[in-house]
Design a protein around this motif. Structure first.
Motif, PDB file in Angstrom:
ATOM      1  N   GLU A  30       0.805  -1.284   0.109  1.00 42.36           N
ATOM      2  CA  GLU A  30       0.086   0.046  -0.005  1.00 42.36           C
ATOM      3  C   GLU A  30       0.959   1.129  -0.020  1.00 42.36           C
ATOM      4  OE1 GLU A  30      -2.452   2.999   0.472  1.00 42.36           O
ATOM      5  OE2 GLU A  30      -2.835   1.312  -0.715  1.00 42.36           O
ATOM      6  N   ILE A  31       1.831   1.445   0.830  1.00 39.14           N
ATOM      7  CA  ILE A  31       2.649   2.398   0.944  1.00 39.14           C
ATOM      8  C   ILE A  31       4.049   2.050   0.152  1.00 39.14           C
ATOM      9  CG2 ILE A  31       4.007   4.004   2.229  1.00 39.14           C
ATOM     10  CD1 ILE A  31       0.920   3.932   2.965  1.00 39.14           C
ATOM     11  N   ASP A  32       4.023   2.674  -1.061  1.00 41.38           N
ATOM     12  CA  ASP A  32       5.228   2.252  -1.696  1.00 41.38           C
ATOM     13  C   ASP A  32       6.194   3.620  -2.313  1.00 41.38           C
ATOM     14  OD1 ASP A  32       3.988   4.050  -3.835  1.00 41.38           O
ATOM     15  OD2 ASP A  32       3.101   2.237  -4.999  1.00 41.38           O
ATOM     16  N   ASN A  33       7.235   3.137  -2.980  1.00 40.69           N
ATOM     17  CA  ASN A  33       8.175   4.015  -3.065  1.00 40.69           C
ATOM     18  C   ASN A  33       7.924   5.281  -4.368  1.00 40.69           C
ATOM     19  OD1 ASN A  33       8.174   2.668  -5.760  1.00 40.69           O
ATOM     20  ND2 ASN A  33      10.150   1.824  -5.742  1.00 40.69           N
ATOM     21  N   LYS A  34       6.708   5.450  -4.663  1.00 42.39           N
ATOM     22  CA  LYS A  34       6.217   6.310  -5.340  1.00 42.39           C
ATOM     23  C   LYS A  34       5.361   7.465  -4.793  1.00 42.39           C
ATOM     24  CE  LYS A  34       5.817   3.064  -9.261  1.00 42.39           C
ATOM     25  NZ  LYS A  34       5.116   1.878  -9.962  1.00 42.39           N
ATOM     26  N   GLU A  35       5.354   7.307  -3.434  1.00 39.28           N
ATOM     27  CA  GLU A  35       4.567   8.257  -2.737  1.00 39.28           C
ATOM     28  C   GLU A  35       5.170   9.694  -2.934  1.00 39.28           C
ATOM     29  OE1 GLU A  35       1.823   7.591  -1.214  1.00 39.28           O
ATOM     30  OE2 GLU A  35       2.382   5.440  -1.231  1.00 39.28           O
ATOM     31  N   LYS A  36       6.552   9.928  -2.921  1.00 37.02           N
ATOM     32  CA  LYS A  36       7.163  11.201  -2.905  1.00 37.02           C
ATOM     33  C   LYS A  36       6.791  12.125  -4.392  1.00 37.02           C
ATOM     34  CE  LYS A  36      10.537  10.861   0.636  1.00 37.02           C
ATOM     35  NZ  LYS A  36      10.480  10.607   1.736  1.00 37.02           N
ATOM     36  N   GLU A  37       6.744  11.136  -5.447  1.00 30.56           N
ATOM     37  CA  GLU A  37       6.680  11.816  -6.752  1.00 30.56           C
ATOM     38  C   GLU A  37       5.080  11.890  -7.011  1.00 30.56           C
ATOM     39  OE1 GLU A  37       6.433   8.164 -10.119  1.00 30.56           O
ATOM     40  OE2 GLU A  37       8.164   8.191  -8.624  1.00 30.56           O
ATOM     41  N   ALA A  38       4.287  11.672  -6.203  1.00 27.73           N
ATOM     42  CA  ALA A  38       2.629  11.729  -6.373  1.00 27.73           C
ATOM     43  C   ALA A  38       2.209  13.173  -5.937  1.00 27.73           C
ATOM     44  CB  ALA A  38       1.978  10.691  -5.971  1.00 27.73           C
ATOM     45  N   ILE A  39       1.208  13.648  -6.577  1.00 28.62           N
ATOM     46  CA  ILE A  39       0.344  14.590  -5.904  1.00 28.62           C
ATOM     47  C   ILE A  39      -0.813  14.125  -5.115  1.00 28.62           C
ATOM     48  CG2 ILE A  39      -1.191  16.575  -6.596  1.00 28.62           C
ATOM     49  CD1 ILE A  39       0.333  16.754  -9.244  1.00 28.62           C
ATOM     50  N   HIS A  40      -0.949  14.379  -4.159  1.00 32.74           N
ATOM     51  CA  HIS A  40      -1.932  13.601  -2.888  1.00 32.74           C
ATOM     52  C   HIS A  40      -3.052  14.516  -2.749  1.00 32.74           C
ATOM     53  CE1 HIS A  40       0.854  10.341  -1.742  1.00 32.74           C
ATOM     54  NE2 HIS A  40       1.763  11.299  -2.025  1.00 32.74           N
ATOM     55  N   PHE A  41      -4.200  13.823  -2.718  1.00 30.38           N
ATOM     56  CA  PHE A  41      -5.701  14.471  -2.541  1.00 30.38           C
ATOM     57  C   PHE A  41      -6.187  14.251  -1.229  1.00 30.38           C
ATOM     58  CE2 PHE A  41      -4.520  15.046  -6.833  1.00 30.38           C
ATOM     59  CZ  PHE A  41      -4.742  16.461  -7.161  1.00 30.38           C
ATOM     60  N   ILE A  42      -6.857  14.862  -0.683  1.00 31.09           N
ATOM     61  CA  ILE A  42      -7.818  14.446   0.402  1.00 31.09           C
ATOM     62  C   ILE A  42      -9.057  14.932   0.556  1.00 31.09           C
ATOM     63  CG2 ILE A  42      -6.900  16.405   1.907  1.00 31.09           C
ATOM     64  CD1 ILE A  42      -7.466  13.031   3.504  1.00 31.09           C
ATOM     65  N   VAL A  43     -10.165  14.292   0.795  1.00 31.54           N
ATOM     66  CA  VAL A  43     -11.688  14.643   0.999  1.00 31.54           C
ATOM     67  C   VAL A  43     -11.867  14.909   2.255  1.00 31.54           C
ATOM     68  CG1 VAL A  43     -13.773  14.104   0.185  1.00 31.54           C
ATOM     69  CG2 VAL A  43     -11.937  13.333  -1.140  1.00 31.54           C
ATOM     70  N   TYR A  44     -12.318  16.101   2.849  1.00 28.51           N
ATOM     71  CA  TYR A  44     -13.000  16.295   4.167  1.00 28.51           C
ATOM     72  C   TYR A  44     -14.395  16.370   4.127  1.00 28.51           C
ATOM     73  CZ  TYR A  44      -8.023  17.224   5.796  1.00 28.51           C
ATOM     74  OH  TYR A  44      -6.731  17.308   5.903  1.00 28.51           O
ATOM     75  N   ARG A  45     -15.009  15.777   5.030  1.00 32.23           N
ATOM     76  CA  ARG A  45     -16.504  16.304   5.079  1.00 32.23           C
ATOM     77  C   ARG A  45     -16.719  16.675   6.673  1.00 32.23           C
ATOM     78  NH1 ARG A  45     -20.896  11.703   5.810  1.00 32.23           N
ATOM     79  NH2 ARG A  45     -22.735  12.799   5.054  1.00 32.23           N
ATOM     80  N   GLU A  46     -17.149  17.878   6.648  1.00 27.34           N
ATOM     81  CA  GLU A  46     -17.416  18.341   8.006  1.00 27.34           C
ATOM     82  C   GLU A  46     -16.236  18.469   8.832  1.00 27.34           C
ATOM     83  OE1 GLU A  46     -20.365  20.039   8.401  1.00 27.34           O
ATOM     84  OE2 GLU A  46     -21.041  18.939   6.525  1.00 27.34           O
ATOM     85  N   GLY A  47     -15.193  18.719   7.996  1.00 27.46           N
ATOM     86  CA  GLY A  47     -13.706  18.670   8.758  1.00 27.46           C
ATOM     87  C   GLY A  47     -12.978  17.231   9.014  1.00 27.46           C
ATOM     88  N   THR A  48     -13.724  16.164   8.767  1.00 25.15           N
ATOM     89  CA  THR A  48     -13.063  14.881   9.003  1.00 25.15           C
ATOM     90  C   THR A  48     -12.535  14.241   7.533  1.00 25.15           C
ATOM     91  OG1 THR A  48     -14.688  14.506  10.774  1.00 25.15           O
ATOM     92  CG2 THR A  48     -13.647  12.483   9.680  1.00 25.15           C
ATOM     93  N   PRO A  49     -11.177  13.815   7.736  1.00 20.97           N
ATOM     94  CA  PRO A  49     -10.998  13.203   6.342  1.00 20.97           C
ATOM     95  C   PRO A  49     -11.676  11.786   6.225  1.00 20.97           C
ATOM     96  CG  PRO A  49      -9.414  12.777   8.451  1.00 20.97           C
ATOM     97  CD  PRO A  49     -10.321  13.456   8.639  1.00 20.97           C
ATOM     98  N   VAL A  50     -12.265  11.701   4.920  1.00 23.07           N
ATOM     99  CA  VAL A  50     -13.107  10.773   4.600  1.00 23.07           C
ATOM    100  C   VAL A  50     -12.742  10.021   3.002  1.00 23.07           C
ATOM    101  CG1 VAL A  50     -15.157  11.440   5.730  1.00 23.07           C
ATOM    102  CG2 VAL A  50     -14.944  12.082   3.607  1.00 23.07           C
TER     103      VAL A  50
END
Length: 141
Positions: free
Chosen positions: A35-55
């Protein structure tokens, strides 16, 4: 309120990994070293928050003129509420802004109908990744 954004700050990246851990490692049984691989640093990461909670979370990698969506997930308790579409839209808009012309992803087979509804086409036979059945899908931007 729902907010989808690039995860840049340390706390946002922690939220990305928290959501991914919940979905992929705990719910689906994917080993952490996959799941956590060597491509993490080259990626653009996105997060979804719903009512301030990461979902929800996802990452985008650029391969030539193609954007590749990876690790796209929404927490089980808030699925089928349009959050996945919002996340994919934000990732696609980011890819367009980077001048990319094609968007590709490897979808778990159960999620294939979701991606078909949003304009993706299946371009591969089924295959296993992390012991989960997938297909490769693509969309022109």
């Amino acid at each position: 309120m729902v907010e989808v954004r690039k995860a840049i700050e340390e706390n946002e990246l922690k939220d990305v990994y928290k959501v991914r851990r919940e979905v992929f490692i705990l719910e689906q049984g994917v080993p952490e070293e996959i799941e956590i691989d060597n491509k993490e640093k080259e990626a653009i990461h996105f997060i979804v928050y719903r009512e301030g909670t990461p979902v929800g979370a996802g990452r985008l990698r650029i391969e030539g003129t193609t954007a590749k969506a990876e690790r796209v997930c929404i927490l089980k308790e808030v699925r089928r509420k349009g959050l996945g579409s919002l996340l994919m839209n934000e990732m696609e808009e980011t890819a367009k802004a980077e001048g990319l012309t094609k968007f590709r992803l490897n979808a778990q087979v159960h999620a294939e109908p979701f991606y078909l509804e949003t304009g993706y086409k299946t371009i591969s036979d089924q295959f296993y990744d992390a012991d989960i059945l997938h297909v490769t899908m693509e969309k022109n931007l």
